[in-house]
Enzyme design. Structure first.
Site, PDB file in Angstrom:
ATOM      1  N   LYS A 175       8.318   5.657  -5.922  1.00 43.34           N
ATOM      2  CA  LYS A 175       7.059   6.016  -6.591  1.00 43.34           C
ATOM      3  C   LYS A 175       5.931   5.820  -5.577  1.00 43.34           C
ATOM      4  O   LYS A 175       5.408   4.730  -5.404  1.00 43.34           O
ATOM      5  CB  LYS A 175       6.849   5.101  -7.803  1.00 43.34           C
ATOM      6  CG  LYS A 175       6.093   5.673  -8.970  1.00 43.34           C
ATOM      7  CD  LYS A 175       4.744   6.271  -8.655  1.00 43.34           C
ATOM      8  CE  LYS A 175       3.618   5.296  -8.701  1.00 43.34           C
ATOM      9  NZ  LYS A 175       2.388   5.775  -8.050  1.00 43.34           N
ATOM     10  N   GLU A 250       4.926  -7.292  -1.961  1.00 43.59           N
ATOM     11  CA  GLU A 250       4.118  -7.354  -0.724  1.00 43.59           C
ATOM     12  C   GLU A 250       2.695  -7.026  -1.142  1.00 43.59           C
ATOM     13  O   GLU A 250       2.391  -5.873  -1.458  1.00 43.59           O
ATOM     14  CB  GLU A 250       4.612  -6.329   0.297  1.00 43.59           C
ATOM     15  CG  GLU A 250       6.081  -6.452   0.679  1.00 43.59           C
ATOM     16  CD  GLU A 250       6.354  -7.623   1.598  1.00 43.59           C
ATOM     17  OE1 GLU A 250       5.410  -8.308   2.013  1.00 43.59           O
ATOM     18  OE2 GLU A 250       7.542  -7.868   1.886  1.00 43.59           O
ATOM     19  N   CYS A 284      -3.169  -4.378   4.785  1.00 47.63           N
ATOM     20  CA  CYS A 284      -2.995  -5.668   4.098  1.00 47.63           C
ATOM     21  C   CYS A 284      -3.150  -6.825   5.063  1.00 47.63           C
ATOM     22  O   CYS A 284      -3.615  -7.891   4.698  1.00 47.63           O
ATOM     23  CB  CYS A 284      -1.624  -5.701   3.436  1.00 47.63           C
ATOM     24  SG  CYS A 284      -0.280  -5.377   4.573  1.00 47.63           S
ATOM     25  N   GLU A 385     -10.399  -9.493  -1.208  1.00 53.18           N
ATOM     26  CA  GLU A 385      -9.910  -8.472  -0.276  1.00 53.18           C
ATOM     27  C   GLU A 385     -10.771  -7.219  -0.405  1.00 53.18           C
ATOM     28  O   GLU A 385     -10.899  -6.665  -1.496  1.00 53.18           O
ATOM     29  CB  GLU A 385      -8.449  -8.124  -0.594  1.00 53.18           C
ATOM     30  CG  GLU A 385      -7.865  -7.154   0.418  1.00 53.18           C
ATOM     31  CD  GLU A 385      -6.467  -6.675   0.049  1.00 53.18           C
ATOM     32  OE1 GLU A 385      -6.221  -6.378  -1.143  1.00 53.18           O
ATOM     33  OE2 GLU A 385      -5.623  -6.596   0.953  1.00 53.18           O
TER      34      GLU A 385
END
Ligand code: NAD
Length: 490
Positions: A175, A250, A284, A385
Site C-alpha cells: 500500500k 518505522e 525520517c 517533527e
C-alpha cells in the site's frame, strides 16, 4: 484535467482499474499531473487479499528451495539495474526529489540481491538437546503480509519490505502513499517479469484511512510492516494488538546532530548541511536538532548559515540541484506554520523562512533551507517533527548538558556526532538514545546493518541478514530418536 490515461493497479496479479475514486499524482516542481489512476474499492482489497492467500497456498513459492527463490529475486535486482535511469526519472516526477537522489534510491532498491543471498544462506539451528531427541529451531513463512509505505522514499521503502517478505516465501500486499503510487506499480511489474508467481504481489494505492486500514484489519493479513508517521503507526499498533499480529513500525524522528568543540569544522558543516537539507528535509532521519559546543557556536552557525543560503534549490531534473520542491502545497503550508510557530516562540531566523523567488519557482512547492537558532530544546519547534528543510540550533555547555538535551525527545531514531576525539565519540555514541548513530558522517546506509527506532520512532528492525526472519514465524521442533517410553508414561 489531464488527458493522461488512467493507470491500472495490481490486484493480485491482475492489472486493471480500481473500483474506487480517481486520484492523481502531481510533479511537485510544477504541479502538473504525471499519473492518474483509480484507487481500489474495498471489494478490490478483499479480492487482492483472498487471492494473495490462495497464491501463497498454491503457487509453490513458499515451497521452492531457497536457491530457487533467490534466483528469482536476483532477476528482480537485475531488472531494477537495467531500468535504473527510467525508474529514477519516474521517481523524480512522482516525488520531486533531485535526480541525483532518485538515482541513489533506485540503486538501493537492488536490495533484492541482498535478500536473495539472505534467503539462500539463512541457517536454522540444531539446539542442544536434553534428551534422546533432536531439538531444532526453524522458520516458516507467514502467509499474506502487508507493506505500507510513505511518500518520501518510494521504491527504496517498498523494496526494503517486499524483498525480505518475498525471500521468506510470503505473498505481499503493498500500500504505497497516495502521493507517490507510481514506483510501487513499476516494482510489481518487475517482480512479475522476473518470475514471481501471479497473485503473490498486489499494489493497492489509495487512502490510508480506508485502504490501509482495511488491509491492516484483514484477518488473512498476518503481519504489517509500516513506515510512516508516529500517530498512524500507533493506530496500526492498536489494530495489531487486537489481532495479536506482529508489526514493525518505522516512524518519525527529530534527530540530534552534535558538534563537539574539537570537530573538524568544514567536515561537520558539510555533514550537518547534508543531514538536514538533502531530500529537502523530508527524511525520517534528518538531523533536524543541532547542538553545537558553546565555544564554537557563533563561528559554526555563521559558516553553516552561509553554506545553507548558497545551496542550489531548483529544478529536480538539473544535475546540480541540491534541494528540490516539497511533496505538496499542503505540506509546504505545514512547514510554514512550524517556522511561524518557532519564531513566535522566540527563535531567531538565520536564513530561509520563505519561498524562493523567481519565475522558475512559481508553480512548484519550493521552500528555502531554513535555520532557526536561539531556541530551547523544550519548545514545540524542537520537539515536533517538521519533516522539511528546517534546522533548529542550540549551544551546549558540557557532555552531560548535551546528552540531557539530545535524549530529551519522544523520538529516538538517529543521531550524529562530530568530533576528532574517539573517546568522546564512543562515550556519547553509547549514551545517546537512538536506533542509529553516525560518527563523523551522516545519513549513510548499508542494507546489511539493522535499522529502526526507539520510543516514538518505532518498533522492530528492518534490513540486516536477520531482516528476513521478521517475515517468518519461528518454530521449535523436538524429534524423538528412539522408541523408549517417555519417563513419566513409563
Ligand atoms: P503517514 O503516516 O501519513 O502515511 C504513511 C502510509 O500509511 C501511507 O501509505 C498512508 O496512506 C498510510 N496510512 C495512513 N493512515 C493509515 C491507516 N489508518 N491505516 C493504515 N495505513 C494508513 O506518513 P507520511 O506523511 O506518508 O510520511 C511521513 C512520515 O513517515 C514522517 O513522520 C516520517 O518521519 C515517517 N518516515 C519514517 C521512516 C523510518 O524508516 N523511520 C522512513 C520514512 C518516513
Amino acid at each position: 484535467m489531464s488527458n493522461l490515461e488512467l493507470l491500472p493497479i495490481n490486484i493480485a496479479g491482475e492489472w486493471r482499474l480500481g473500483g474506487g475514486g480517481e486520484s492523481t499524482t502531481l510533479y511537485p516542481a510544477t504541479g502538473e499531473v504525471v499519473g492518474r489512476l483509480r484507487a481500489p474499492s474495498l471489494e478490490d482489497v478483499e479480492e487482492a487479499i483472498q487471492k494473495a492467500d490462495h497464491a501463497f497456498r498454491t503457487s509453490g513459492w513458499a515451497q521452492k528451495k531457497p536457491h530457487e527463490r533467490a534466483a528469482v529475486l536476483h532477476r528482480v535486482a537485475q531488472l531494477i539495474r537495467e531500468r535504473a535511469e527510467p525508474l529514477a526519472q519516474l521517481q523524480r516526477l512522482d516525488n520531486g526529489k533531485p535526480i541525483k537522489e532518485t538515482r541513489m534510491l533506485v540503486a538501493s532498491a537492488a536490495t533484492f540481491q541482498f535478500f536473495a543471498a539472505a534467503c539462500e544462506t539463512m541457517e536454522e539451528t540444531i539446539t542442544p538437546s536434553r534428551g534422546d531427541f533432536m531439538t531444532m529451531s526453524v522458520y516458516e513463512p507467514m502467509g499474506v503480509v502487508a507493506a505500507i509505505t510513505p511518500w518520501n522514499s518510494p521504491i527504496a521503502s517498498e523494496a526494503q519490505k517486499l524483498a525480505p517478505a518475498l525471500a521468506a516465501g510470503n505473498a505481499v500486499v503493498v500500500k504505497p502513499a497516495e502521493a507517490t503510487p507510481l514506483l510501487a506499480l513499476e516494482l510489481a511489474k518487475i517482480c512479475e517479469e522476473a518470475g514471481v508467481p501471479k497473485g503473490l504481489v498486489s499494489v493497492l494505492p489509495g487512502r490510508g484511512s480506508v485502504i490501509g486500514d482495511a488491509i491492516t484489519k484483514h484477518p488473512l493479513v498476518k503481519r504489517v510492516s509500516f513506515t510512516g508517521g508516529t500517530s498512524t503507526g500507533k493506530h496500526i499498533a492498536h489494530i495489531a494488538a487486537d489481532k495479536m499480529m506482529p508489526v514493525s513500525l518505522e516512524l518519525g524522528g527529530k534527530s540530534a546532530t552534535m558538534v563537539l568543540a574539537d570537530a573538524d569544522i568544514d567536515h561537520a558543516v558539510n555533514g550537518v548541511l547534508y543531514g538536514i537539507f538533502s531530500s529537502s528535509g523530508e527524511s525520517c532521519i534528518a538531523g533536524s536538532r543541532l547542538f553545537v559546543a558553546r565555544s564554537l557556536h557563533a563561528e559554526f552557525m555563521q559558516r553553516l548559515t552561509a553554506k545553507a543560503a548558497a545551496l542550489q534549490v531548483g529544478d529536480p531534473a538539473d544535475e546540480r540541484t541540491q534541494m528540490g520542491p516539497l511533496i505538496t502545497a499542503k505540506h509546504r503550508e505545514s512547514i510554514e506554520s512550524y517556522v511561524a510557530l518557532g519564531l513566535s516562540e522566540g527563535g531567531r531566523l538565520l536564513t530561509g523562512g520563505q519561498r524562493p523567488e523567481g519565475a522558475q519557482f512559481e508553480r512548484g512547492y519550493y521552500y528555502r533551507p531554513t535555520i532557526i537558532d536561539g531556541v530551547k530544546n523544550d519548545w514545540q519547534i524542537c520537539q515536533q517533527e517538521i519533516f522539511g528543510p528546517v534546522l533548529v540550533a542550540m549551544p551546549f555547555d558540557n557532555e552531560d548538558d548535551l546528552l540531557a538535551q539530545a535524549n530529551d525527545s519522544v523520538y529516538a531514531l538517529a543521531a550524529g556526532i562530530w568530533t576528532r576525539d574517539y573517546k568522546s565519540a564512543w562515550r556519547i555514541g553509547r549514551a545517546v538514545q537512538a536506533g542509529t548513530v553516525w560518527i563523523n558522517t551522516y545519513k549513510q546506509f548499508s542494507i546489511s546493518t539493522p535499522f529502526g527506532g526507539w520510543r516514538d520512532s518505532g518498533l522492530g528492525r528492518e534490513k540486516g541478514r536477520l531482516g528476513i526472519q521478521q517475515y517468518m514465524e519461528q518454530k521449535s521442533m523436538y524429534w524423538g530418536l528412539n522408541e523408549s517410553p517417555i519417563a513419566w508414561a513409563n
